[in-house]
Design an enzyme around this catalytic site. Sequence first.
Site, short mmCIF file in Angstrom:
data_model
loop_
_atom_site.label_atom_id
_atom_site.label_comp_id
_atom_site.label_asym_id
_atom_site.label_seq_id
_atom_site.Cartn_x
_atom_site.Cartn_y
_atom_site.Cartn_z
N ALA A 268 -35.80 -20.63 89.50
CA ALA A 268 -34.56 -20.44 90.28
C ALA A 268 -34.22 -21.55 91.25
O ALA A 268 -33.09 -21.60 91.74
CB ALA A 268 -34.65 -19.11 91.03
N ALA A 269 -35.15 -22.45 91.59
CA ALA A 269 -34.86 -23.45 92.64
C ALA A 269 -33.98 -24.57 92.09
O ALA A 269 -34.10 -24.93 90.92
CB ALA A 269 -36.17 -24.03 93.15
N PRO A 270 -33.08 -25.11 92.93
CA PRO A 270 -32.90 -24.83 94.35
C PRO A 270 -32.02 -23.62 94.65
O PRO A 270 -31.73 -23.36 95.82
CB PRO A 270 -32.24 -26.12 94.86
CG PRO A 270 -31.46 -26.63 93.68
CD PRO A 270 -32.27 -26.27 92.47
N GLY A 271 -31.58 -22.89 93.62
CA GLY A 271 -30.94 -21.61 93.89
C GLY A 271 -29.44 -21.56 93.66
O GLY A 271 -28.80 -20.57 94.03
N ASP A 318 -45.51 -19.09 88.84
CA ASP A 318 -45.37 -19.74 87.54
C ASP A 318 -44.74 -18.71 86.60
O ASP A 318 -45.27 -17.61 86.44
CB ASP A 318 -46.74 -20.18 87.03
CG ASP A 318 -46.62 -21.03 85.78
OD1 ASP A 318 -45.79 -20.70 84.90
OD2 ASP A 318 -47.36 -22.03 85.68
N ASP A 336 -33.52 -20.42 83.33
CA ASP A 336 -32.86 -21.73 83.47
C ASP A 336 -34.00 -22.75 83.49
O ASP A 336 -34.46 -23.19 84.53
CB ASP A 336 -32.06 -21.73 84.78
CG ASP A 336 -31.19 -22.98 84.92
OD1 ASP A 336 -30.85 -23.59 83.90
OD2 ASP A 336 -30.88 -23.33 86.07
N CYS A 389 -30.20 -28.06 80.88
CA CYS A 389 -29.16 -29.07 81.12
C CYS A 389 -29.53 -30.31 80.32
O CYS A 389 -29.53 -31.42 80.84
CB CYS A 389 -29.00 -29.37 82.61
SG CYS A 389 -30.49 -29.89 83.44
C1 LIG Z 1 -33.31 -26.40 85.91
S1 LIG Z 1 -34.19 -26.16 87.34
C2 LIG Z 1 -33.54 -24.63 87.91
C3 LIG Z 1 -32.22 -24.77 88.61
C4 LIG Z 1 -31.80 -23.48 89.29
N1 LIG Z 1 -31.75 -22.37 88.36
C5 LIG Z 1 -30.47 -23.61 90.00
O1 LIG Z 1 -29.44 -23.23 89.42
O2 LIG Z 1 -30.42 -24.09 91.12
C6 LIG Z 1 -35.76 -25.68 86.74
C7 LIG Z 1 -36.70 -25.19 87.81
O3 LIG Z 1 -37.88 -24.73 87.13
C8 LIG Z 1 -38.97 -24.89 88.00
N2 LIG Z 1 -40.20 -24.79 87.19
C9 LIG Z 1 -40.82 -25.74 86.46
N3 LIG Z 1 -41.89 -25.21 85.82
C10 LIG Z 1 -41.92 -23.91 86.16
C11 LIG Z 1 -42.79 -22.83 85.83
N4 LIG Z 1 -43.83 -23.00 85.02
N5 LIG Z 1 -42.55 -21.63 86.39
C12 LIG Z 1 -41.49 -21.44 87.23
N6 LIG Z 1 -40.65 -22.42 87.57
C13 LIG Z 1 -40.85 -23.63 87.04
C14 LIG Z 1 -38.71 -26.23 88.65
O4 LIG Z 1 -39.39 -26.29 89.88
C15 LIG Z 1 -37.17 -26.22 88.81
O5 LIG Z 1 -36.83 -25.82 90.10
#
Ligand SMILES: C[S@@+](CC[C@H](N)C(=O)[O-])C[C@H]1O[C@@H](n2cnc3c(N)ncnc32)[C@H](O)[C@@H]1O
Length: 453
Positions: A268-271, A318, A336, A389
């Site tokens: 979800a980051a940065p949200g 995770d 995402d 993306c």
């Molecule tokens: C595409 S970005 C998400 C963007 C977010 N959904 C938004 O709209 O702001 C992918 C995210 O997946 C996180 N990520 C990477 N590996 C992960 C894992 N194994 N479990 C959970 N999050 C993970 C990254 O830290 C990153 O913030």
Amino acid sequence: MPPPDAADGRDPLAARAVALAVLRRVERDRAYADVALDAALANSALDTRDRGLATRLVYGTVAWQGLLDWHLAHLAGRAPETLDLAVRLVLRLGCYQLLVLDRIPAHAAVATSVELAKRVAPAAAGLVNAVLRRAARERATLPLPDAADPVRHLAVAFSHPEWLVARWLELFGVAETRLLLAADNEAAPTVLRARPGERDRLIADLAAQGIVAEPSRYAPDAVEIDAVAPHALAGYGLGAFTVQSEASQLVALLLDPQPGTRVLDVCAAPGGKATYVAELVGSRGLVVAFDRRRRGAAAIATGARRLGIMRLAVGTADARRLPLAVHERFDRILVDAPCSGLGTLRAHPEVRWSRGPADVLRLAALQAEILHAATAHLAPGGALVYATCTLSAAENEGVVEPWLAAHPELERDHAAAHLAPAAAALVDASGALRTLPHRHRLDGFYALRVRRR
Ligand SMILES: C[S@@+](CC[C@H](N)C(=O)[O-])C[C@H]1O[C@@H](n2cnc3c(N)ncnc32)[C@H](O)[C@@H]1O
């Protein structure tokens, strides 16, 4: 001595020195260009015009690095990577102004570059002067690789790595690949997300501040503005808007979160999407958002506070091992996924140089694992959106096809049924949302919605 075009009283080195410092962080520390630039601008005293110039120089020099290095090898008579980093960056910056931009007089580009070299690599000032004067003289006739080798030719001419050009040629053919590569080198528009339903009010508030703002084409709360540094605009701190690309807004809308819905967002980051979804489900709904990075999770919580959102629970986890009870189910799930980001080269030009084919394979395996783990928490009748993306087929169809084959309880749900009519043009034959920089002037996203029977 100031260079000769300092007629309007501005220091012609100021923006270039900031750009050079940012380029150094991107190359040496593998920093993200946008993050390093934001930090540098926040600590600088540049005026609005110089902020615009520094921004242009950073994004353009990183995007056009492949072409610039090709020409530099010819002009300097040696491979650019054999030059000291500071010299290489001053030369790239100078060549970008001479060979790509058309509004900077050649004498100003050369003189400012020589002055920069005197500051950061004094012994190389003569070399910088000689190479850039030659570039200015020969710029109309500099050679490109032979078009008989289309991969190499397009890679240099449009400044992309060869492996990527080869992939896009397979997916899109020559004519469309040229358009895509050209679009990747354009600046991405700055897009805001108004509070749901308050777009007209935001546009009026921006107009009152002298900011030109237009409603975007496909997402109902999206507003395109003509301004750099949108976080500094009045209203941001009060939650009047969020900075979020239109394609990203469309992914959140594809989830079609209704008031009162329970939603799980596992990466979800940065949200950006989690906060939008939380606004849409309202005070009777709930969004549970995880991210693997603690700082990422903290950024989601900060965003939610700024927007006054109460019903968003954030955790660090995770997504392959979610800290949820086995029987816990959600009406909507957003995956995402972390991806190669190759659809966002306009906003993140450095990604083309930092990613390689091995990353695509590694990420595809991670995406499949995350998708598998998230699916277990989808309620019967609920919907899941898988989004990236990137344009790479391995991370899109290559992930969803085996996943759907392994889950007969899931069925594809046509994206057009959940988006505004104008967005039907963004839906492909398989029913997935697929946005492309060269066709739609949007970042390149892929998003498939499925329903659990
Ligand atoms: C595409 S970005 C998400 C963007 C977010 N959904 C938004 O709209 O702001 C992918 C995210 O997946 C996180 N990520 C990477 N590996 C992960 C894992 N194994 N479990 C959970 N999050 C993970 C990254 O830290 C990153 O913030």
